[in-house]
Design a protein around this motif. Structure first.
Motif, PDB file in Angstrom:
ATOM      1  N   GLU A  44       7.324 -12.549  -6.251  1.00  0.00           N
ATOM      2  CA  GLU A  44       7.842 -11.555  -5.197  1.00  0.00           C
ATOM      3  C   GLU A  44       6.262 -11.137  -4.738  1.00  0.00           C
ATOM      4  OE1 GLU A  44      11.472  -8.737  -5.276  1.00  0.00           O
ATOM      5  OE2 GLU A  44       9.695  -8.001  -6.258  1.00  0.00           O
ATOM      6  N   VAL A  45       5.932 -11.700  -3.769  1.00  0.00           N
ATOM      7  CA  VAL A  45       4.266 -11.262  -3.378  1.00  0.00           C
ATOM      8  C   VAL A  45       4.218  -9.863  -2.738  1.00  0.00           C
ATOM      9  CG1 VAL A  45       3.774 -13.966  -3.559  1.00  0.00           C
ATOM     10  CG2 VAL A  45       4.680 -12.632  -1.262  1.00  0.00           C
ATOM     11  N   THR A  46       5.345  -9.502  -2.112  1.00  0.00           N
ATOM     12  CA  THR A  46       5.028  -8.359  -1.288  1.00  0.00           C
ATOM     13  C   THR A  46       6.609  -7.683  -0.944  1.00  0.00           C
ATOM     14  OG1 THR A  46       4.060  -7.333   0.614  1.00  0.00           O
ATOM     15  CG2 THR A  46       5.229  -9.344   0.820  1.00  0.00           C
ATOM     16  N   SER A  47       6.597  -6.409  -0.149  1.00  0.00           N
ATOM     17  CA  SER A  47       7.712  -5.924   0.462  1.00  0.00           C
ATOM     18  C   SER A  47       7.705  -5.731   1.732  1.00  0.00           C
ATOM     19  CB  SER A  47       7.723  -4.710  -0.523  1.00  0.00           C
ATOM     20  OG  SER A  47       8.950  -3.945  -0.054  1.00  0.00           O
ATOM     21  N   TYR A  48       8.556  -6.253   2.527  1.00  0.00           N
ATOM     22  CA  TYR A  48       8.744  -5.748   3.930  1.00  0.00           C
ATOM     23  C   TYR A  48       9.288  -4.310   4.104  1.00  0.00           C
ATOM     24  CZ  TYR A  48       7.827 -10.877   3.841  1.00  0.00           C
ATOM     25  OH  TYR A  48       7.371 -12.008   3.620  1.00  0.00           O
ATOM     26  N   VAL A  49       8.632  -3.287   3.964  1.00  0.00           N
ATOM     27  CA  VAL A  49       8.836  -1.894   4.155  1.00  0.00           C
ATOM     28  C   VAL A  49       7.738  -1.392   5.090  1.00  0.00           C
ATOM     29  CG1 VAL A  49      10.118  -1.350   1.739  1.00  0.00           C
ATOM     30  CG2 VAL A  49       7.495  -1.141   2.184  1.00  0.00           C
ATOM     31  N   PRO A  50       8.133  -0.446   5.902  1.00  0.00           N
ATOM     32  CA  PRO A  50       7.065  -0.023   6.981  1.00  0.00           C
ATOM     33  C   PRO A  50       5.723   0.491   5.851  1.00  0.00           C
ATOM     34  CG  PRO A  50       9.291   0.752   7.439  1.00  0.00           C
ATOM     35  CD  PRO A  50       9.218   0.145   6.077  1.00  0.00           C
ATOM     36  N   PRO A  51       4.708   0.020   6.268  1.00  0.00           N
ATOM     37  CA  PRO A  51       3.336   0.485   5.752  1.00  0.00           C
ATOM     38  C   PRO A  51       3.220   1.976   5.828  1.00  0.00           C
ATOM     39  CG  PRO A  51       2.783  -1.283   7.575  1.00  0.00           C
ATOM     40  CD  PRO A  51       4.417  -1.017   7.736  1.00  0.00           C
TER      41      PRO A  51
END
Ligand code: ZN
Length: 313
Positions: A44-51
């Motif tokens: 799980e390389v990242t998260s698509y949440v607002p920066p």
């Protein structure tokens, strides 16, 4: 034939999301590449949440596209909502890990949704995936956070976990992840929850996500193995936590999990010696991060052979 176990690295998301220092994109990609080379097949390389919300994931696009170039790796990312799913599909990520909390308060604080609203979101995400051409549809995982305890509500009823598991599977989840987000679980509770979930939705894979916050992490893995679970989340050096669950820290340590499974005769496909060396990337990139790990502290046992060494022998 040894039983195959799928290990999924979640440190780049679960570990880094609470860490105040930004880890450079190149370091993240070096970490992913080195762990994939050691035999970890899913990350799980990242998260698509607002920066704005979590600056650590400002480079989600670069980390995703860079990871997709790494061979023999399933690239996954966390999504809290439909917008996250849209981003992931645009980037071509291979797996979307949707997350909702079983406990009401935690879901409100973590994704600002009623649990029923999160289930509705999940249905929209599945519909969006089905609109994509075959071959461009990511795998969709339904994640159930706080399934074994909540830092706001305490004990979570087994029936509540089963209810959400059934809802997500009926909505089209390819896989479930049952998570002890705040590290409250004990092995007996793990057995009760996983047996109940598997009884209802055992036709889809059910993975386990444990934190070692209170020292029960690997014991809980053993209990889940006894239930037939063969997919586990962990993070290198035990990085991890939840920003909205006070006191939560430390996913189970990937290296220690590998050692235990390897010793028990399971096939992880991971070269443990090589895996331990990946810690160096984290140590150099984030000198201020707390790194856990019994194997890293104590070393491998005398005459220990990694899976690769046994194959070569
Ligand atoms: Zn977690």
């Amino acid at each position: 034939m040894r039983q195959k176990i799928i290990l999924r690295e979640v440190g780049l998301r679960d570990g880094l999301q609470i860490h105040p220092t930004f880890m450079a994109t190149d370091h993240k990609l070096a970490w992913v590449a080195a762990e994939a080379a050691a035999g970890i097949s899913e990350i799980e390389v990242t998260s698509y949440v607002p920066p704005k919300l979590i600056p650590q994931f400002a480079d989600a696009a670069e980390v995703t596209t860079g990871s997709l170039l790494i061979p023999n790796l399933l690239v996954a990312a966390l999504i809290p909502n439909l917008r996250g799913a849209q981003r992931g599909i645009e980037l071509g990520v291979q797996k979307l890990n949707f997350v909702m909390s079983v406990s009401h308060t935690h879901n409100l604080k973590n994704v600002r949704r009623e649990p029923d609203e999160s289930v509705a979101d999940f249905k929209s995400i599945v519909a969006l995936i089905k609109e994509q051409p075959v071959g461009k549809r990511p795998i969709i995982t339904g994640g159930l956070s706080t399934a074994l305890g909540c830092s706001y509500e305490g004990r979570v009823a087994v029936s509540a976990v089963v209810k959400r598991a059934v809802q997500l599977v009926q909505a089209g989840a390819d896989e479930l992840v049952v998570a002890d987000t705040v590290g409250y679980a004990d092995p007996i509770q793990v057995r009760d929850v996983f047996q109940a979930v598997l009884k209802e939705v055992g036709h889809v894979p059910v993975a386990a996500h444990f934190h070692d916050t209170r020292g029960t992490g690997l014991a809980n893995v053993s209990a889940a193995l006894d239930c037939g679970v063969t997919r586990f989340d962990a993070s290198l050096a035990g990085l991890g936590g939840c920003p909205f669950a006070p006191g939560a820290s430390g996913n189970i340590v990937m290296e220690d999990l590998c050692f235990m499974l390897d010793s028990m005769g399971y096939d992880t496909g991971v070269d443990l010696g090589q895996l331990v060396q990946v810690r160096e990337i984290i140590a150099q990139a984030l000198p201020d991060v707390a790194m856990q790990g019994a194997i890293a502290r104590a070393g491998l046992p005398h005459n220990y052979q990694t899976a690769a060494q046994r194959r070569a022998a």
